[in-house]
Design an enzyme around this catalytic site. Structure first.
Site, PDB file in Angstrom:
ATOM      1  N   SER A 157     -10.977  14.093  -2.409  1.00 53.60           N
ATOM      2  CA  SER A 157     -11.112  14.350  -0.966  1.00 53.60           C
ATOM      3  C   SER A 157     -11.942  15.590  -0.654  1.00 53.60           C
ATOM      4  CB  SER A 157      -9.724  14.497  -0.340  1.00 53.60           C
ATOM      5  OG  SER A 157      -8.992  13.325  -0.551  1.00 53.60           O
TER       6      SER A 157
ATOM      7  N   CYS B 209      12.986   7.465   1.333  1.00 52.13           N
ATOM      8  CA  CYS B 209      12.929   6.904   2.696  1.00 52.13           C
ATOM      9  C   CYS B 209      14.087   5.943   3.003  1.00 52.13           C
ATOM     10  CB  CYS B 209      11.601   6.209   2.917  1.00 52.13           C
ATOM     11  SG  CYS B 209      11.030   5.245   1.513  1.00 52.13           S
TER      12      CYS B 209
ATOM     13  N   HIS C 205      11.171   0.299   7.355  1.00 55.85           N
ATOM     14  CA  HIS C 205      12.082  -0.323   6.409  1.00 55.85           C
ATOM     15  C   HIS C 205      13.286  -0.868   7.197  1.00 55.85           C
ATOM     16  CE1 HIS C 205       9.672   1.359   3.365  1.00 55.85           C
ATOM     17  NE2 HIS C 205      10.447   2.324   2.910  1.00 55.85           N
TER      18      HIS C 205
ATOM     19  N   ASN D  48       9.620   4.304   8.127  1.00 57.59           N
ATOM     20  CA  ASN D  48       9.661   4.973   6.815  1.00 57.59           C
ATOM     21  C   ASN D  48       8.691   6.135   6.718  1.00 57.59           C
ATOM     22  OD1 ASN D  48       7.820   2.575   6.885  1.00 57.59           O
ATOM     23  ND2 ASN D  48       7.118   3.451   4.962  1.00 57.59           N
TER      24      ASN D  48
ATOM     25  N   ARG E 193      14.773  16.054  -6.220  1.00 55.13           N
ATOM     26  CA  ARG E 193      15.908  15.596  -5.386  1.00 55.13           C
ATOM     27  C   ARG E 193      17.278  15.748  -6.035  1.00 55.13           C
ATOM     28  NH1 ARG E 193      13.024  10.092  -3.633  1.00 55.13           N
ATOM     29  NH2 ARG E 193      11.515  10.974  -2.168  1.00 55.13           N
TER      30      ARG E 193
ATOM     31  N   THR F 129      -4.265  13.769   2.868  1.00 56.13           N
ATOM     32  CA  THR F 129      -5.064  12.567   3.132  1.00 56.13           C
ATOM     33  C   THR F 129      -4.263  11.272   2.915  1.00 56.13           C
ATOM     34  OG1 THR F 129      -5.792  12.704   0.850  1.00 56.13           O
ATOM     35  CG2 THR F 129      -7.286  13.620   2.510  1.00 56.13           C
ATOM     36  N   GLY F 130      -3.013  11.382   2.475  1.00 58.46           N
ATOM     37  CA  GLY F 130      -2.210  10.195   2.174  1.00 58.46           C
ATOM     38  C   GLY F 130      -1.490   9.643   3.397  1.00 58.46           C
TER      39      GLY F 130
END
Ligand SMILES: NC(=O)c1ccc[n+]([C@@H]2O[C@H](COP(=O)([O-])OP(=O)(O)OC[C@H]3O[C@@H](n4cnc5c(N)ncnc54)[C@H](OP(=O)(O)O)[C@@H]3O)[C@@H](O)[C@H]2O)c1
Length: 339
Positions: A45, A133, A246, A319, A104, A16-17
């Protein structure tokens, strides 16, 4: 490792983001071989239905056994959720492509941009990290230049859209703009200051060295993705009142001399890059043109006349697409190619 199949059961966690929504659209737009799509978000949600192709799919809340039978899970629900759920999903036999910062820099987890280091997908152990991003769009441009002239140092300043912070920040810029144009007081809930008609030299938390976490992500992730610790990067990351895309100003110092025309030639042949550079006709990339595009656009390529081997340029990418959803789906496509 992903097994070769005709179609795959795919999950989007954080559906939902801002990024999750783009993941669903990207899977559909690129005709990803989806057998079944499962969508996950928070308790907030519960009961929501989201559209995919011609169907409405219910949003589920992740549970311990939710990931059984899922082949590929694209995560974009924040670092804390990835810390908890990605190992559970990977343990259920599904390959996780994680958009958060959680994994990461873990040496056991490959950090991948398919145009730059697809070979790193070979050593994944169930989780693959999608870079930050602002790093993704920078490395697709740096890698071909590094191969041609060896990059010594990069000075980067970013101009980052509010969608990089998520849906709440998109709503805040919209609301503040409406309020200001109607002479009403503005409320600041997402950023420490008003973002509408303003510029904030502050993205993510400040660290002890005076840089922000976002700036240090660009420094460290670049070395890991390109696979060269000798590349020195210094960054200033800035939030601007732009909804999507961006922009970055790059100053690149190389070991070998490379002229602006040579850079144009190298980048014209690079995957995922479009050279859009004719200043005499006012042609250079801008966010409103690049929104919705898959490639990283490069313009304003010129020599840095203050050093021996220096190049300046301006790069813009979406982005939410190349910086997040598209890169994640491209990783999944590469995994299928390699299966
Ligand atoms: N935006 C970008 O450009 C970008 C780029 C690269 C990486 N990322 C990373 O991607 C992630 C998501 O970013 P975003 O911009 O899409 O944020 P967002 O718009 O705030 O969306 C967050 C998503 O996470 C879900 N979520 C929150 N808590 C949850 C929980 N306990 N269990 C399951 N789902 C939960 C939310 O569901 P509800 O709607 O139910 O709350 C929503 O779907 C972050 O880690 C971010 O760092 C973002």
């Amino acid at each position: 490792m992903l097994k070769k199949k005709k179609t795959y059961v795919v999950a989007v966690v954080g559906a939902t983001g801002a990024v999750g929504n783009e993941m669903i659209k990207t899977l559909e737009a690129r005709k990803f071989p989806v057998k079944k799509l499962r969508l996950f978000a928070s308790e907030r949600s519960k009961g929501k239905m989201l559209k995919y192709r011609d169907s409405e799919i219910p949003v589920e809340i992740p549970k311990q056994d939710s990931f059984k039978g899922i082949d590929i899970a694209l995560f974009s629900a924040g670092a804390e959720r990835s810390r908890i759920w990605a190992p559970i999903a990977a343990g259920s036999g599904c390959v996780v492509v994680d958009n958060s910062s959680q994994w990461r820099m873990d040496p056991e987890v490959p950090l991948v941009v398919p145009e730059v280091n697809p070979h790193d997908l070979k050593w994944h152990k169930g989780i693959i990290a999608n870079p930050n991003c602002s790093t993704i769009q920078m490395v697709v441009v740096l890698k071909p230049i590094h191969d041609a002239a060896r990059i010594k140092r990069v000075v980067v300043t970013t101009f980052q859209a509010v969608s990089g912070t998520g849906q709440k920040a998109i709503d805040e810029l919209m609301q503040q703009t409406k309020d200001l144009l109607n002479f009403r007081e503005v409320a600041c809930n997402v950023y420490p200051y008003q973002i509408a008609f303003n510029v904030l030299p502050h993205i993510d938390k400040f660290l002890e060295n005076g840089y922000t976490k976002e700036e240090m992500k660009m420094v460290n992730e670049t070395k890991k993705i390109i696979g060269d610790d000798s590349i020195r990067v210094t960054a200033t990351t800035v939030r601007v009142p732009v909804f999507r895309c961006h922009s970055e100003s790059l100053n690149i110092e190389t070991e070998k001399k490379i002229t602006p025309n040579e850079v144009r030639a190298v980048l014209s042949g690079a995957q995922g890059v479009i050279v859009y550079d004719a200043p005499e006709k006012n042609i250079y990339p801008i966010p409103i043109d690049v929104a919705g595009k898959e490639e990283t656009y490069v313009g304003r390529i010129r020599e840095d006349e203050t050093i021996d081997n220096g190049i300046n340029m301006w790069i813009v990418a979406d982005n939410l697409l190349k910086g997040a959803a598209l890169n994640a789906v491209q990783i999944a496509e590469k995994l299928i190619e390699m299966a």
